[in-house]
Design a protein around this motif. Structure first.
Motif, PDB file in Angstrom:
ATOM      1  N   VAL A 137      -6.675  -2.580   4.569  1.00  0.00           N
ATOM      2  CA  VAL A 137      -7.256  -3.443   5.607  1.00  0.00           C
ATOM      3  C   VAL A 137      -7.708  -2.612   6.800  1.00  0.00           C
ATOM      4  N   SER A 162      -7.583   4.818   3.121  1.00  0.00           N
ATOM      5  CA  SER A 162      -6.368   4.006   2.949  1.00  0.00           C
ATOM      6  C   SER A 162      -5.185   4.844   2.482  1.00  0.00           C
ATOM      7  N   GLU A 191     -13.134   3.859   1.144  1.00  0.00           N
ATOM      8  CA  GLU A 191     -11.970   3.030   1.492  1.00  0.00           C
ATOM      9  C   GLU A 191     -10.701   3.607   0.881  1.00  0.00           C
ATOM     10  N   ARG A 218      -6.260  -3.599  14.899  1.00  0.00           N
ATOM     11  CA  ARG A 218      -5.024  -3.381  14.149  1.00  0.00           C
ATOM     12  C   ARG A 218      -4.576  -1.917  14.136  1.00  0.00           C
ATOM     13  N   SER A 256      -0.665  -4.971   2.770  1.00  0.00           N
ATOM     14  CA  SER A 256      -1.373  -5.421   1.580  1.00  0.00           C
ATOM     15  C   SER A 256      -1.114  -4.468   0.423  1.00  0.00           C
ATOM     16  N   ASP A 304       0.809  -1.204   0.000  1.00  0.00           N
ATOM     17  CA  ASP A 304       0.000   0.000   0.000  1.00  0.00           C
ATOM     18  C   ASP A 304       0.850   1.264   0.000  1.00  0.00           C
ATOM     19  N   LYS A 307       3.402  -7.527   6.838  1.00  0.00           N
ATOM     20  CA  LYS A 307       1.971  -7.821   6.703  1.00  0.00           C
ATOM     21  C   LYS A 307       1.196  -6.684   6.029  1.00  0.00           C
ATOM     22  N   HIS A 363      -2.215  -1.989  -2.586  1.00  0.00           N
ATOM     23  CA  HIS A 363      -3.329  -1.109  -2.937  1.00  0.00           C
ATOM     24  C   HIS A 363      -2.867  -0.120  -4.000  1.00  0.00           C
ATOM     25  N   LYS A 423     -10.765  -0.374   6.115  1.00  0.00           N
ATOM     26  CA  LYS A 423     -12.064  -1.062   6.247  1.00  0.00           C
ATOM     27  C   LYS A 423     -12.445  -1.212   7.715  1.00  0.00           C
ATOM     28  N   ASN A 424     -11.461  -1.550   8.560  1.00  0.00           N
ATOM     29  CA  ASN A 424     -11.744  -1.690   9.987  1.00  0.00           C
ATOM     30  C   ASN A 424     -12.241  -0.372  10.583  1.00  0.00           C
TER      31      ASN A 424
END
Length: 805
Positions: A756, A748, A744, A784, A727, A628, A725, A729, A759-760
Motif C-alpha cells: 500500500v 514494497s 511496486e 501513511r 496487507s 507483507d 493494518k 504481499h 503505491k503511495n
C-alpha cells in the motif's frame, strides 16, 4: 410409476425401467436424509436419479442438485446417464473435475441445474468461497462409506447442512461396514437421519439377483518357499529373544502379529518420549526388524519368489541410502537374510497360485470364449507376475490395471490410461484384467463373468466390492485362492466373520427399534474399530521403524455416542446446524494467502471454521503468508525429520529463502514424536532447531495438531491485518509481467513499507530513483509514511553494505 418404465415430468419417457424397491427407497429418501444400502448392481444410481428429479421439481426455479462420486470416470459415467434420461437441457447438467478451471466452475455453477463432481473439487471451491450450497436441494454421496476421517465428503456435508435453505442428503453404498459403530460414523458425518437396507433375500429384490458361485481353493506352499520361510522365521525368533532379554516382552517364544507389533512400537515410543529408558531406542529398532522380516515371510508364503525378490531389492536400496534405517542395515548383515536372498535370486520357482490362476482363467474362457475375468491381487509386483504368466497362454489376453501413484521402478496409470484400458476390456480387446484394489470401487468396471481373488482380503467392504464385479446380468463365478498354513487362512476367517457380522447388523437395521438402539449408543461398551477402505493398492512394505502409529484420521473411527434419540423431524436449530447467515457472518476480514499444496490439509479447514478467507496460490516460499512481512513454513514432525535426510528438501535452504523474502518468517513444527519417530539423537534435533532460531533468526513454534496450528496462524493473521493494518504481499512470487508491478514489488520489499505504502510512494515521486533520493522530510509528506518508516527507507538507501562473514 406407470407400466414397465418410470414416469416423471423431468424424465425422458421409456428410458428407466420400473422396479418397486427403487420406488420405495426413493420415496423414503425424500422424507428424510437417508443412507441407502443396496447390493452392487441393483441400481443405486436409479434411486439417486428419482430423488434428484423430485427435489428439482419441488425446489422450483433456481434449485440445484449435487451428485458426488470418488473418481472422474465415475463422474463422467453418471453425467452421461443423466443427460440421456433427464428431460432438461443437457447443458444444465455439468461435470466438475480437477481439469475444469476454477473460474469456469464458478460460472458453470451459477448456470447449472445438476452438478456431478468429484468431492475434492467441491471441497476446494467451498474453501475458496467460489459459491455456496444455499440453493442445493439435495446432495448425493456415491460410495457413502467413504465419509470418514478427513475425506472430502465429511467437510462438504458439514458445509451443506450449514448453508442450504432446505438440505436433503442421500448416501448410497453396497457395503457400509460390519458394525453399528462404522455405520454411525458415516451417518453422523453425513447428517443421516434414516438408514434403509435391502438385501439379496428381500422378496422385491430377489428377482433381480443372479447367483454367485463362490469357490475357495487351497494351494500348497512350494519347497523353496518353505526353505526361505524357515530362514526368515529364524531371524524373527532371534529378534524376539533380544526383546525378551531387554525386558520388553515376557516370553522369547511369543508370536507377535502385526497388530501387536504396532502396539509394542507405540508403547516404546511413549517410553522414549518420557525419557524413561535408553534401551527403548534399541528395542524399537528391533521391532522394526521383526516387522520387515515378517512382511517378507508373508510375501514368500502368499505371493511367491518374484515379489519377495523385488522387496529385497527395495530393502537393499534403502540400506545403501544415506537416510536408510539402521534396522535395514543390520538385517543385511545377518547371514540368514543373505542366505534367504541367495535362494530367492537363484530359484525360478513359480508360485502355485499363479499356475492355478492360469488354469482357472483358461478353463473359464474355454467354456465361454466371450467371458470377461478380473483377477484381484493386493500387490503390484504380483499383478505383473500374473500378467506375464497369462500372456504365455493362448486365448488369454491379459492387461495390468493399477492406480495412479508411481512407486519405485513402477509408474502408475493416469486416469486417461485407466479409462482406455477399461474401454478395451469392455470391447473384448482384453479379456482378463489383473487389478489391484483400485478396481474395487469408484471406476466404471464392466460386469464380468468371473472374479478371482489371488488372496483373501480381511475387509468385508473390500470383499463385497470385489465380488460385486460379477453376477450383475447373469450367474457369476467367484474364486478365492488360499495358501495353506499362511496368513491367507486368517484373512479368509476374518473376512467371513466380518461379513456375517455385517449381514446380521443389516438384518437388525431392518428392525427400526433394534437399529435405533445400536445407533444411539446403547452398545457404548464396544471398542472402536478401524474403518477399512481400499486404498490405491497395498504397499509392498511393512511400517518403517520410524513410522508413527496412526490412532486417528482417515482410517480410524472415533465414535461418540449420541446424546439421545433425535426428534422425528428436527429443525436445523435442533440438529445443531448453523444456517447460511451464520456462515457468512464468519467473515471477519482475515485473509490467509495459502500455498495450493496446503489446500487439503485440516489446517485450512480449521482456519475456515475460524472465519478466515483464502487466496490459494503456488507459493515459491513458505506455506502461509499472513502479511507483507510474515510468512510461515509448516512442517509436521515426520516432514521436518525427513528434510534432515532428503537432499532435495533442504530445511536450511527453505529457511534462508523465507528469511530473504520476509521480515518476520516463522517455522511451525506440528505434532508429537519429534524425538521418537526416527533414531536421531535428541541433541542433534535440538541443535538443528537452535541453529534455525539463533543463526538464522527464525522463530520456531511447536503445535500439537492441525487445530492448534490453525489457531496460531489465525491469531497472527488477525494481529497483522486487523490490529496493525498490514496487507498481504507474496514477496517470493516470480517477477511481475508489467513494469509498474515490478516497481511496486521492489519498493514494497523495503521493511516497514509494504504494497500500500509502495503505491503511495510511487504515485507521489513518480519513480524508484526519486524515492531513493528523497529526504526524510520529503518522504513524510507521503500518505501513511511516518518518521519511522521514512527513517527505515533512508537507512536502507544510505547504509554501507557490510555482508556477514
Amino acid at each position: 410409476m406407470s407400466g414397465d418404465f418410470v414416469s416423471h415430468p423431468l424424465l425422458v419417457p421409456n428410458t428407466v425401467s420400473s422396479r418397486s424397491y427403487q420406488e420405495t427407497l426413493s420415496q423414503k429418501a425424500l422424507e428424510k436424509s437417508s443412507l441407502i444400502v443396496l447390493p452392487t448392481g441393483l441400481g443405486k444410481t436409479i434411486i439417486a436419479l428419482l430423488v434428484i428429479l423430485n427435489r428439482l421439481q419441488a425446489g422450483g426455479p433456481g434449485a440445484k442438485v449435487l451428485m458426488l462420486s470418488p473418481t472422474k470416470p465415475l463422474v463422467e459415467q453418471h453425467a452421461s446417464f443423466f443427460r440421456r434420461v433427464m428431460a432438461i437441457d443437457p447443458e444444465k447438467i455439468v461435470v466438475f473435475t480437477g481439469s475444469t478451471p476454477p473460474d469456469e466452475r464458478a460460472e458453470l455453477w451459477n448456470q447449472a441445474t445438476v452438478i456431478v463432481s468429484t468431492p475434492q473439487v467441491i471441497e476446494n471451491d467451498l474453501l475458496c468461497r467460489r459459491f455456496t450450497l444455499e440453493d442445493v436441494a439435495a446432495v448425493v454421496f456415491d460410495e457413502a462409506h467413504r465419509a470418514s476421517g478427513n475425506y472430502a465428503y465429511v467437510y462438504i456435508a458439514k458445509r451443506y447442512m450449514e448453508q442450504a435453505k432446505s438440505p436433503l442428503v442421500l448416501g448410497i453404498t453396497a457395503s457400509p461396514g460390519s458394525t453399528p459403530e462404522k455405520i454411525t460414523e458415516v451417518r453422523e458425518n453425513l447428517s443421516i437421519e434414516r438408514v434403509e437396507v435391502k438385501t439379496e433375500n428381500d422378496p422385491d429384490v430377489a428377482p433381480y439377483i443372479y447367483d454367485k458361485d463362490v469357490e475357495w481353493i487351497r494351494v500348497n506352499v512350494p519347497d523353496k518357499a518353505n526353505e526361505i520361510r524357515i530362514l526368515l522365521e529364524a531371524i524373527v525368533e532371534d529378534r524376539a529373544k533380544k526383546l525378551f532379554e531387554m525386558g520388553v516382552i515376557y516370553s522369547k517364544n511369543i508370536v507377535l502379529n502385526k497388530k501387536e507389533l504396532l502396539l509394542l512400537q507405540q508403547r516404546l515410543q511413549a517410553s522414549i518420549a518420557r525419557g524413561n529408558s535408553p534401551e527403548s531406542y534399541k528395542a524399537i529398532s528391533v521391532v522394526a526388524e521383526i516387522m520387515k522380516v515378517g512382511h517378507a515371510v508373508d510375501l514368500i508364503q502368499t505371493q511367491g519368489v518374484l515379489p519377495l525378490r523385488r522387496y529385497f531389492d527395495r530393502m537393499k536400496e534403502e540400506a545403501n541410502t544415506k537416510g536408510g534405517s539402521k534396522a535395514t542395515r543390520r538385517l543385511f548383515e545377518d547371514a540368514r537374510l543373505q542366505h534367504a536372498m541367495r535362494v530367492t535370486n537363484e530359484t525360478d520357482e513359480v508360485n502355485p497360485k499363479t499356475e492355478k490362476v492360469a488354469e482357472i482363467v483358461l478353463e473359464q474362457l474355454k467354456e465361454n470364449p466371450a467371458s470377461k475375468v478380473i483377477v484381484f491381487t493386493n500387490f503390484r509386483d504380483t499383478a505383473e507376475v500374473v500378467v506375464q504368466r497369462l500372456a504365455e497362454v493362448d486365448g488369454i489376453k491379459p492387461v495390468r490395471f493399477v492406480g495412479q501413484a508411481s512407486k519405485l521402478n513402477d509408474k502408475g496409470l493416469s486416469q486417461k490410461k485407466q479409462v482406455e484400458i477399461l474401454d478395451k476390456f469392455r470391447a473384448g480387446e482384453y479379456n482378463t484384467l489383473i487389478a489391484t484394489s483400485v478396481a474395487e470401487e469408484g471406476l466404471d468396471i464392466p460386469s464380468t463373468d468371473m472374479v478371482l481373488f489371488y488372496e483373501p482380503v480381511p475387509s468385508e467392504i473390500r470383499s463385497i466390492q470385489r465380488r460385486g464385479r460379477t453376477g450383475r446380468n447373469t450367474v457369476g463365478r467367484v474364486v478365492v485362492l488360499i495358501s495353506k498354513g499362511t496368513r491367507d487362512e486368517a484373512a479368509y476367517r476374518s473376512s467371513q466373520s466380518k461379513e456375517r457380522k455385517m449381514y446380521k447388523t443389516m438384518q437388525n437395521m431392518k428392525d427400526g427399534e433394534a437399529m435405533a438402539g445400536m445407533l444411539e449408543g446403547k452398545q457404548q461398551a464396544q471398542q472402536q474399530q478401524p474403518l477399512e477402505f481400499p486404498a490405491d493398492e497395498s504397499v509392498d512394505e511393512p511400517p518403517a521403524e520410524d513410522a508413527a502409529v496412526v490412532t486417528g484420521g482417515s482410517n480410524t473411527v472415533s465414535l461418540q455416542p449420541s446424546s439421545g434419540p433425535e426428534p422425528e423431524s428436527p429443525s436445523p436449530a435442533a440438529a445443531g446446524q448453523a444456517k447460511l447467515e451464520l456462515f457468512t457472518s464468519r467473515d471477519n476480514g482475515v485473509t490467509v494467502l495459502t500455498d495450493t499444496r496446503e489446500m487439503r490439509s485440516q489446517v485450512v479447514k480449521k482456519l475456515e471454521e475460524l472465519g478466515a478467507k483464502f487466496d490459494f496460490r503456488a507459493l515459491e516460499v513458505g506455506d502461509y503468508v499472513l502479511s507483507d512481512r510474515v510468512c510461515i513454513e509448516r512442517k509436521t514432525t515426520d516432514d521436518f525429520l525427513s528434510t534432515i535426510f532428503d537432499a532435495n528438501r533442504n530445511m536450511f535452504e527453505q529457511i534462508i529463502n523465507m528469511k530473504h523474502e520476509f521480515l518476520r518468517p516463522m517455522l511451525i513444527i506440528e505434532g508429537s514424536g519429534l524425538y521418537t519417530k526416527r533414531r536421531i539423537s535428541p541433541a542433534a534435533i535440538q541443535g538443528i532447531i537452535a541453529s534455525i532460531t539463533i543463526d538464522y533468526g527464525v522463530p520456531v513454534l511447536f503445535t500439537a495438531d492441525e487445530a492448534e496450528t490453525a489457531s496460531y496462524i489465525f491469531s497472527i493473521a488477525r494481529r497483522e491485518q486487523l490490529d496493525r493494518k498490514r496487507s498481504i504481499h507474496p514477496h517470493a512470487t516470480k517477477a511481475s509481467q508489467t513494469l509498474p508491478e515490478r516497481q511496486e514489488y521492489l519498493v514494497s520489499a523495503i521493511s516497514e513499507v509494504g504494497p500500500v505504502i509502495a503505491k503511495n510512494l510511487l504515485r507521489h515521486f513518480g519513480s524508484v530513483k526519486k524515492i531513493a533520493d528523497a529526504s526524510l522530510e520529503e518522504l513524510t509528506e507521503v500518505e501513511r509514511v511516518g518518521p519511522k518508516t521514512a527513517a527505515r527507507i533512508r537507512e536502507i538507501m544510505d547504509a554501507e553494505y557490510r555482508p556477514r562473514e
